[in-house]
Design an enzyme around this catalytic site. Structure first.
Site, mmCIF file in Angstrom:
data_model
loop_
_atom_site.group_PDB
_atom_site.id
_atom_site.type_symbol
_atom_site.label_atom_id
_atom_site.label_comp_id
_atom_site.label_asym_id
_atom_site.label_seq_id
_atom_site.Cartn_x
_atom_site.Cartn_y
_atom_site.Cartn_z
ATOM 1 N N ARG A 51 -0.373 -5.896 9.892
ATOM 2 C CA ARG A 51 0.069 -5.177 8.475
ATOM 3 C C ARG A 51 0.146 -3.586 8.575
ATOM 4 O O ARG A 51 1.426 -3.303 8.113
ATOM 5 C CB ARG A 51 -1.179 -5.626 7.693
ATOM 6 C CG ARG A 51 -1.111 -6.655 7.040
ATOM 7 C CD ARG A 51 -2.631 -7.241 6.603
ATOM 8 N NE ARG A 51 -3.423 -7.243 7.957
ATOM 9 C CZ ARG A 51 -3.248 -8.388 8.655
ATOM 10 N NH1 ARG A 51 -2.409 -9.266 8.559
ATOM 11 N NH2 ARG A 51 -3.974 -8.295 9.949
ATOM 12 N N THR A 52 -0.617 -3.031 9.356
ATOM 13 C CA THR A 52 -0.501 -1.451 9.188
ATOM 14 C C THR A 52 1.001 -0.991 10.136
ATOM 15 O O THR A 52 1.357 -0.426 9.477
ATOM 16 C CB THR A 52 -1.575 -0.807 9.852
ATOM 17 O OG1 THR A 52 -2.651 -1.294 9.492
ATOM 18 C CG2 THR A 52 -1.552 0.788 9.814
ATOM 19 N N HIS A 129 -9.588 5.181 8.311
ATOM 20 C CA HIS A 129 -8.150 4.489 8.448
ATOM 21 C C HIS A 129 -7.767 4.955 6.833
ATOM 22 O O HIS A 129 -7.704 4.107 6.065
ATOM 23 C CB HIS A 129 -8.291 2.864 8.390
ATOM 24 C CG HIS A 129 -7.183 2.080 8.674
ATOM 25 N ND1 HIS A 129 -5.956 2.619 8.365
ATOM 26 C CD2 HIS A 129 -7.096 0.751 8.853
ATOM 27 C CE1 HIS A 129 -5.184 1.716 8.592
ATOM 28 N NE2 HIS A 129 -5.835 0.467 9.069
#
Length: 305
Positions: A51-52, A129
């Site tokens: 995803r990131t 994060h």
């Protein structure tokens, strides 16, 4: 030149501005489609990600820019022993901005001290994060409309969960937040975050091992997976990995407008039967990640639309 290493690098006003920009991008995508034309984003991922990494790449592409980089350390010169500082010095010759994930805490900070272009921390070990936190905040804003006076349950791996650590730092700057810390004792929130953030700021919080007991009071439930890659002992992982599994039955006494978040990937801590519940927001959350990263790239590159 601005970097984003820790969510506290951004003021509350700047976070609000990023959320406003992301909402404008959602409403008016064509307005931004050429904003980063001829700009390049480098994605340096020394640790696996779906995803990131892909949301960063999608964000830059939707801004009209281009992307280069690598998705694992073995495909970079790190496998030959190149230092992080040398890597970013070289990559900064080819790109305008760098998104970097690394398994070692502090590596993005080291990179920012040597890079000729802005560095975005896309996750460093169990530490921070910040772009996931921005994603979480955008999702909460879109679902709740505000950040103040919320009861936020954080459930699962609170010890190694960098997304949890960053979110606590961010939400602790708003008023009326009550944190409910739900975990087995072995995976409880590190004492330095309790002392340096929650207690130092006078935040309201409670610790429990019983998810169902606190479910009725929660406005937000932030589920996390027990991260196999953070354990040194396989037996400990196996013993703790199924500590909390969210099912529809466990949601019977939850609020109708509860917002269920998860940074993903999910293993089995949320049953798939929950996915169709109106309170499940984790796939919306993943979608929101692209828009907030678009807003962040614009800010750090100093692009005005």
């Amino acid at each position: 030149m601005r970097n984003l290493i820790d969510i506290t690098d951004l003021t509350v006003q700047e976070i609000d501005e990023l959320i406003a920009t992301a909402c404008d991008i959602i409403a008016n995508p064509d307005k931004y489609c050429d904003a980063c034309r001829r700009k390049k984003l480098a994605t340096l991922f020394f640790e696996p990600s779906t995803r990131t990494r892909l949301s960063f790449e999608a964000a830059m592409l939707e801004l009209g820019g281009s992307v280069l980089g690598f998705s694992e350390a073995n495909s970079s010169s790190a496998s030959k022993g190149e230092s992080v500082s040398d890597t970013v010095r070289v990559v900064g010759c080819y790109a305008d901005i760098i998104a970097m994930r690394h398994p070692k805490e502090g590596a993005p900070m080291v990179a920012s001290m040597h890079s000729p272009v802005p560095i975005i921390n896309a996750g460093d070990g169990g530490h921070n994060h910040p772009t996931q936190t921005l994603t979480d905040l955008l999702t909460i804003h879109r679902e709740k409309g505000h950040f103040d006076n919320l009861t936020v349950g954080l459930c699962g791996d609170l010890k190694f969960g960098r997304t949890v650590h960053s979110l606590i730092h961010a939400l602790s700057r708003y008023t009326g937040i009550h944190f409910v810390l739900i975990s087995p004792e072995e995976l409880s929130l590190p004492s330095y975050i309790i002392h340096d953030v929650l207690e130092k700021k006078g935040m309201s919080y409670e610790e429990t091992q019983d998810l169902e007991a606190v479910m009725p009071k929660l406005d937000i439930l932030y589920m996390t997976r027990v991260q196999r890659e953070r354990f040194f002992n396989e037996a400990d992982y196996i013993r703790l990995k199924d500590s909390y599994i969210l099912t529809l039955d466990k949601l019977k006494n939850a609020k109708e407008d509860l917002c269920i978040l998860h940074p993903l990937p999910r293993v089995n801590e949320i049953a798939t039967s929950v996915d169709n519940d109106s309170r499940a927001c984790y796939f919306k959350q993943a979608h929101n990640g692209k828009y907030i990263r678009m807003a962040l790239i614009l800010k750090l590159l100093g692009v005005e639309v």
